[in-house]
Design a protein around this motif. Sequence first.
Motif, PDB file in Angstrom:
ATOM      1  N   ALA A 471     -14.394 -39.269  10.786  1.00 41.11           N
ATOM      2  CA  ALA A 471     -14.183 -39.593  12.208  1.00 41.11           C
ATOM      3  C   ALA A 471     -15.499 -39.517  12.979  1.00 41.11           C
ATOM      4  O   ALA A 471     -15.768 -40.351  13.861  1.00 41.11           O
ATOM      5  N   LEU A 472     -16.326 -38.523  12.658  1.00 42.48           N
ATOM      6  CA  LEU A 472     -17.621 -38.377  13.337  1.00 42.48           C
ATOM      7  C   LEU A 472     -18.516 -39.585  13.062  1.00 42.48           C
ATOM      8  O   LEU A 472     -19.273 -40.021  13.943  1.00 42.48           O
ATOM      9  N   TYR A 473     -18.429 -40.114  11.858  1.00 42.65           N
ATOM     10  CA  TYR A 473     -19.179 -41.330  11.521  1.00 42.65           C
ATOM     11  C   TYR A 473     -18.622 -42.533  12.278  1.00 42.65           C
ATOM     12  O   TYR A 473     -19.371 -43.347  12.822  1.00 42.65           O
ATOM     13  N   TYR A 474     -17.306 -42.620  12.374  1.00 46.91           N
ATOM     14  CA  TYR A 474     -16.675 -43.767  13.030  1.00 46.91           C
ATOM     15  C   TYR A 474     -17.025 -43.869  14.514  1.00 46.91           C
ATOM     16  O   TYR A 474     -17.173 -44.968  15.054  1.00 46.91           O
ATOM     17  N   ILE A 475     -17.143 -42.732  15.202  1.00 41.70           N
ATOM     18  CA  ILE A 475     -17.434 -42.833  16.641  1.00 41.70           C
ATOM     19  C   ILE A 475     -18.862 -43.283  16.914  1.00 41.70           C
ATOM     20  O   ILE A 475     -19.202 -43.638  18.049  1.00 41.70           O
ATOM     21  N   SER A 476     -19.712 -43.281  15.865  1.00 42.00           N
ATOM     22  CA  SER A 476     -21.078 -43.772  16.048  1.00 42.00           C
ATOM     23  C   SER A 476     -21.149 -45.292  15.871  1.00 42.00           C
ATOM     24  O   SER A 476     -22.199 -45.890  16.091  1.00 42.00           O
ATOM     25  N   LEU A 477     -20.035 -45.899  15.458  1.00 45.00           N
ATOM     26  CA  LEU A 477     -19.992 -47.341  15.248  1.00 45.00           C
ATOM     27  C   LEU A 477     -19.637 -48.054  16.545  1.00 45.00           C
ATOM     28  O   LEU A 477     -19.141 -47.438  17.494  1.00 45.00           O
ATOM     29  N   ASP A 478     -19.854 -49.357  16.583  1.00 51.22           N
ATOM     30  CA  ASP A 478     -19.405 -50.112  17.748  1.00 51.22           C
ATOM     31  C   ASP A 478     -17.886 -50.272  17.690  1.00 51.22           C
ATOM     32  O   ASP A 478     -17.276 -50.112  16.625  1.00 51.22           O
ATOM     33  N   SER A 479     -17.274 -50.559  18.816  1.00 48.54           N
ATOM     34  CA  SER A 479     -15.817 -50.534  18.937  1.00 48.54           C
ATOM     35  C   SER A 479     -15.134 -51.529  18.011  1.00 48.54           C
ATOM     36  O   SER A 479     -14.073 -51.236  17.447  1.00 48.54           O
ATOM     37  N   THR A 481     -16.221 -52.749  15.048  1.00 53.21           N
ATOM     38  CA  THR A 481     -16.306 -52.278  13.655  1.00 53.21           C
ATOM     39  C   THR A 481     -15.330 -51.136  13.418  1.00 53.21           C
ATOM     40  O   THR A 481     -14.653 -51.077  12.374  1.00 53.21           O
ATOM     41  N   LEU A 482     -15.247 -50.238  14.381  1.00 52.28           N
ATOM     42  CA  LEU A 482     -14.317 -49.113  14.268  1.00 52.28           C
ATOM     43  C   LEU A 482     -12.879 -49.611  14.148  1.00 52.28           C
ATOM     44  O   LEU A 482     -12.118 -49.143  13.289  1.00 52.28           O
ATOM     45  N   LYS A 483     -12.529 -50.554  14.993  1.00 54.66           N
ATOM     46  CA  LYS A 483     -11.161 -51.082  14.987  1.00 54.66           C
ATOM     47  C   LYS A 483     -10.829 -51.710  13.639  1.00 54.66           C
ATOM     48  O   LYS A 483      -9.733 -51.537  13.096  1.00 54.66           O
ATOM     49  N   GLU A 484     -11.792 -52.433  13.062  1.00 54.36           N
ATOM     50  CA  GLU A 484     -11.580 -53.051  11.747  1.00 54.36           C
ATOM     51  C   GLU A 484     -11.363 -51.985  10.670  1.00 54.36           C
ATOM     52  O   GLU A 484     -10.462 -52.100   9.838  1.00 54.36           O
ATOM     53  N   LYS A 485     -12.189 -50.952  10.689  1.00 58.54           N
ATOM     54  CA  LYS A 485     -12.084 -49.913   9.662  1.00 58.54           C
ATOM     55  C   LYS A 485     -10.750 -49.175   9.750  1.00 58.54           C
ATOM     56  O   LYS A 485     -10.112 -48.894   8.730  1.00 58.54           O
ATOM     57  N   CYS A 520     -24.331 -40.367  20.136  1.00 60.79           N
ATOM     58  CA  CYS A 520     -23.780 -41.107  21.282  1.00 60.79           C
ATOM     59  C   CYS A 520     -22.542 -41.884  20.856  1.00 60.79           C
ATOM     60  O   CYS A 520     -22.444 -42.362  19.721  1.00 60.79           O
ATOM     61  N   VAL A 521     -21.608 -42.032  21.796  1.00 62.31           N
ATOM     62  CA  VAL A 521     -20.340 -42.708  21.524  1.00 62.31           C
ATOM     63  C   VAL A 521     -20.261 -43.990  22.338  1.00 62.31           C
ATOM     64  O   VAL A 521     -20.555 -43.988  23.546  1.00 62.31           O
ATOM     65  N   ASP A 522     -19.879 -45.075  21.703  1.00 62.52           N
ATOM     66  CA  ASP A 522     -19.670 -46.349  22.383  1.00 62.52           C
ATOM     67  C   ASP A 522     -18.574 -46.168  23.440  1.00 62.52           C
ATOM     68  O   ASP A 522     -17.464 -45.751  23.130  1.00 62.52           O
ATOM     69  N   PRO A 523     -18.880 -46.470  24.722  1.00 59.40           N
ATOM     70  CA  PRO A 523     -17.883 -46.264  25.783  1.00 59.40           C
ATOM     71  C   PRO A 523     -16.616 -47.112  25.629  1.00 59.40           C
ATOM     72  O   PRO A 523     -15.588 -46.807  26.234  1.00 59.40           O
ATOM     73  N   ASN A 524     -16.685 -48.179  24.819  1.00 59.93           N
ATOM     74  CA  ASN A 524     -15.508 -49.041  24.642  1.00 59.93           C
ATOM     75  C   ASN A 524     -14.555 -48.552  23.548  1.00 59.93           C
ATOM     76  O   ASN A 524     -13.495 -49.142  23.339  1.00 59.93           O
ATOM     77  N   ILE A 525     -14.944 -47.487  22.838  1.00 54.02           N
ATOM     78  CA  ILE A 525     -14.131 -47.027  21.712  1.00 54.02           C
ATOM     79  C   ILE A 525     -12.766 -46.535  22.173  1.00 54.02           C
ATOM     80  O   ILE A 525     -11.746 -46.793  21.528  1.00 54.02           O
ATOM     81  N   GLN A 526     -12.726 -45.830  23.317  1.00 59.59           N
ATOM     82  CA  GLN A 526     -11.443 -45.305  23.784  1.00 59.59           C
ATOM     83  C   GLN A 526     -10.447 -46.437  24.034  1.00 59.59           C
ATOM     84  O   GLN A 526      -9.266 -46.313  23.704  1.00 59.59           O
ATOM     85  N   HIS A 527     -10.924 -47.536  24.585  1.00 55.41           N
ATOM     86  CA  HIS A 527     -10.046 -48.690  24.823  1.00 55.41           C
ATOM     87  C   HIS A 527      -9.560 -49.277  23.498  1.00 55.41           C
ATOM     88  O   HIS A 527      -8.381 -49.641  23.365  1.00 55.41           O
ATOM     89  N   SER A 528     -10.452 -49.336  22.490  1.00 52.85           N
ATOM     90  CA  SER A 528     -10.059 -49.865  21.182  1.00 52.85           C
ATOM     91  C   SER A 528      -9.011 -48.977  20.522  1.00 52.85           C
ATOM     92  O   SER A 528      -8.046 -49.477  19.921  1.00 52.85           O
ATOM     93  N   LEU A 529      -9.178 -47.668  20.641  1.00 55.64           N
ATOM     94  CA  LEU A 529      -8.202 -46.755  20.050  1.00 55.64           C
ATOM     95  C   LEU A 529      -6.858 -46.852  20.780  1.00 55.64           C
ATOM     96  O   LEU A 529      -5.806 -46.686  20.165  1.00 55.64           O
ATOM     97  N   LYS A 530      -6.907 -47.102  22.070  1.00 55.97           N
ATOM     98  CA  LYS A 530      -5.669 -47.254  22.839  1.00 55.97           C
ATOM     99  C   LYS A 530      -4.869 -48.450  22.320  1.00 55.97           C
ATOM    100  O   LYS A 530      -3.639 -48.433  22.283  1.00 55.97           O
TER     101      LYS A 530
END
Length: 821
Positions: A471-479, A481-485, A520-530
Motif C-alpha cells: 500500500a505504501l508503494y501504491y500511494i507513491s504512484l499516480d492515480s 496507475t494505482l486504479k489499474e493495479k 508524497c501522495v498524489d492528491p487525486n488518489i483519494q478520488h480514485s479510491l472513492k
Amino acid sequence: MDTSDQFCSNNDILRSHAGPNVSVAAQSGSHVTTPVLTNNTITGNVNIIHNAPGFTCFRPHSEKTPSSAIRSLILKYKKLICNEYQYVTEYNSLPGEHVLLSERYTQPLIIQRYRNQKEREEEISSSGESFQQVLSSRSSDESVHLNSLFNPDDHRISPSAVILQGNSGNGKSFTVQKIMMDWASGDLYKGRFDIVFHLMCKEINRISDKKSLVEILSYSCSLTSNEISQILQQSPEKVLFIIDGFDELIEDIYPMTTYTDPLQEAPPVVTLNALLRGHILPESFLLVTTRSTATDTLSKLLKGPQRFTEIMGFSEKGVEEYFHKFFKNNELFRKAYERVRANETLITACSIPVICWIICTVMRERLSDGVDVTSGLETTTSIYIDFMSTLLEHHCQGLSQSIPTLLRSLGKLAERGIVEQQVLFDEKTVYGTVSDPAGNPFLCKVLFKRKIHQETMFSFMHLSFQEFFTALYYISLDSETLKEKITEMHYGRCEAVRHFLFGLLNKEVRKTLKRKYGVCVDPNIQHSLKEILPSTQPLSILHCLYELHEQSFVKDILSTKHIFICYKPLRRADCWALLYCCQCCQRIKELTIYCCRFMSENMSMIVPVLHKFEKVTLTPETQPDSALVDLMHDIIRGKTQNSLSVRIELAYYSHPECRAVSLIDLSVSEELSRITIHPQYCELRSFSLTFQPDLPNIDWASLFQALTSQTLMFFLPCLSGLKKIEMEMKSLTKTWAIQIIFLSKNCPSLTEVRTNVCWIPEEGIKVLQKAHIRPGCALTFEGCSCQTECSYGTICKKRVQINLHAGGFFTETLRPSLFPS
C-alpha cells in the motif's frame, strides 16, 4: 619440552575418560589438552584445557572458587549492574525518565530449532486465532527458558556459544538486559557463571583506537582493566560474554586472526573476532544476539559447540501479561487489551514486543486524556506507521540508500509477493529489488535445507507488513496507475492492501510521511479510491473508512447507503468499524446484518448507534433467552431519539436453551411504539403490542418466561400504556378464550384485541358468548368455525368474524378468500 610432554595421546585421553582415576604430571606452566577429567590427581602448575578438538563429552562446571579479593570485585560489579540494569529507557523517554525493567519485561517465546519452509509460511501467513494456534503449537514442547540456554542437550553436550536470533523489535536487547539483571540478583546462572560481561556492538562501532579485550570490557562496565584481568585469570571457564547486536557491526569481521591474549591491543573488530572464534579465552562461554540477516555469517566464525535459539515474540498470554504490566490500572488494561484483541491484525502484530509497546503507549495517552474508547483509539495503519518510524530511527544503521528509495524498493518486493501469492522470496529476487537486504530491518533471512545444499530466502516479518508496504508503494504512484493495479489485483488478496491504502490517505499520516520521509501522495488518489468503493464488499468498505478516519468522507459515502452484510462472521473489529462509521453520520438509510454468526456481546457494541438507521434487521447467533434479554435491554437503553425500527431474527435451528422467540420487530415513533414477537414453539404464532405514547420498561425475562409457560395473557396487564394487541394463533381453545377475556378485564389501558385464528372450535365460541367485556375495550376474532379443523391450504367456507364488546356478542360470516394463507 617435547610435544609428548605437552599433549596426551588419543589413547591416553580415551583411557582417562573410561577409567575412574587418571594421574597427569607435567612441568609447571605446561598446557594439557584433555576431555573431561574427573577423580584425578594433577601435579604441577598446569592449565587444563577441556574438550580437545574431536571430543564433545559433557563438561562439568569447574570446582575452582574465586579468591576473597575476586569475590569482592564481583560483588561490587553485581551491585552496579543491579543499579544500572533495573531501569529501562524507552524510545520516547525524556532526559532522566525511566521505568523499572520488572514493569516492562515479559518472557518471550524462545525456541531451539530451525523451522522448515512450510512452518515458516504458516507463521507468516496466519493471523488472529490461527496465528495464536501456530505459536501455541511451537511453545508446547519446543520453548526454552533463559536458565536452560546452556543446559546439556540429549547427547549431554553443553554449548560453548549460543546464538539468540530475533527480528528487529522482537526483544533481543531487552532479553539481554533481563539476563544481566537476573544474574546480578542471583536469580540466574548461580554457580554456573561467576561473571557475565555485556558487550554492545553499536558501542564497539564507536571505538576507533586499538584496544585489548579487557580495555573494551572496561568501557562497558564499572570495573577497571586491571580488575577485569584478575577475574579472567581466576576462572575463565566461569565467564559468560554476551555480545548484543552482531548484525549492527559496521565493519566486516576479519576472516582469520592470531590474537590469543585478552591484554593484546588490536582493532576492536579484530579483538571481537578473536573472542567469538575462541582464540581468546577459549574456556569462556558466549551468548550472541543477531538479526536473521547475519546468523549464517555469525555461525561460520563462532566457536563450538554452538546452539541456535530464536525469539519468536510474545504468545497471546505474553501479550496479555505485557498489557497488564504496562497499564497497572485494571480498567485501563481491560479497555486497551479488549480493544486490541478485537482487531485480528493488531493482536497478531502484538507478538512483536515493540509493537506491543507502541500500542500501549498510544492507548495510555488517549485513554488518560479521557477519549471515549468507542470512538476508535488508533487505526491499524497509524500503528504500522509508528512501527516503521521506530525501526527506521533506532534499528537502521548505515543505510546505503535514501529512505524514500528504501521504502519504494520494499514496496515493489511486497507487491510482487502479494500478486504472486508469495511470502518467501529467493535471493535473486530480493537482491534485484532491494539494494542491501542484510541491513534492512524489515526483512528476515531464512535458511532451508535442500538435499545436500542450503537455500537462502527472505521474508517480511509477517504478511500484514507485506500488505502495508504494498500500500505504501501504491500511494507513491499516480492515480491512474494505482486504479489499474487495484482493479487487476484479485479481491481476496488486496482487501487488506485497500484498508492500508485508505489509512495512508489520512491527513495526519500523509503529513508524517512527507515531513519525515519525503514520501508524497498524489492528491487525486483519494478520488480514485472513492470510485472503487462500489465494487468493494460492504464490510470491507467500513474498514476502509475506519482506516481513513475522516468524518466528512465517511458521511458522504454512507448517508444514502443500505449497509447489507451477509453470510460472513462478524468479528468485534468489524463492529468497531461499523460503530465509528455510524458515529460520523447523522442518518443512514438501512442496516441489515444477516446470517453473520453475530454474537449478542458483539451486537451490544453497535446498539448505541442503531437509532441512526431508518431501518435495522439483525440476525444474531442463536443465544439462550438470557442473552436475548440483555440485548433487548441494551437496545431500549440505547434509544436516544424518538424513532427506531429494529428487527431481530433468530435462526430456525435455535439453541436448545432458546425456546421463547424466533423474531422480534421493534418500531418506535413519536406517536406510538409497537413490538411484534413470533414465539419459537407455541400455539401462539405471533402477537403485536402497541403502546401509546411511549414504550414502558418491559421485564423481558418475565415476558419470555410467560411465553414458554403459556401464561402470556396473565403477564401483559402489568405493561402500562398498552393500547392494542394483535395475535395469530392456531386454535382458539377454551383456555385461550378464558385468558384473552381475563386480559381485557385486567388491563385498563387496553382498547382493542384482534385475534386471527386458523380454527375457532365450539368450546371457544361458548366462552366468548358468556363473557362480559368492560366498556372501552373491543375484541375481534377471525377464523374458520368448521366442526373439525381444516387442513392446511384448503379454502374454508365457514370463516367468521366475532366481535365482542360491552354491547354484546356479534358474529359475521366472511366470504372465503381466493388465496388462503
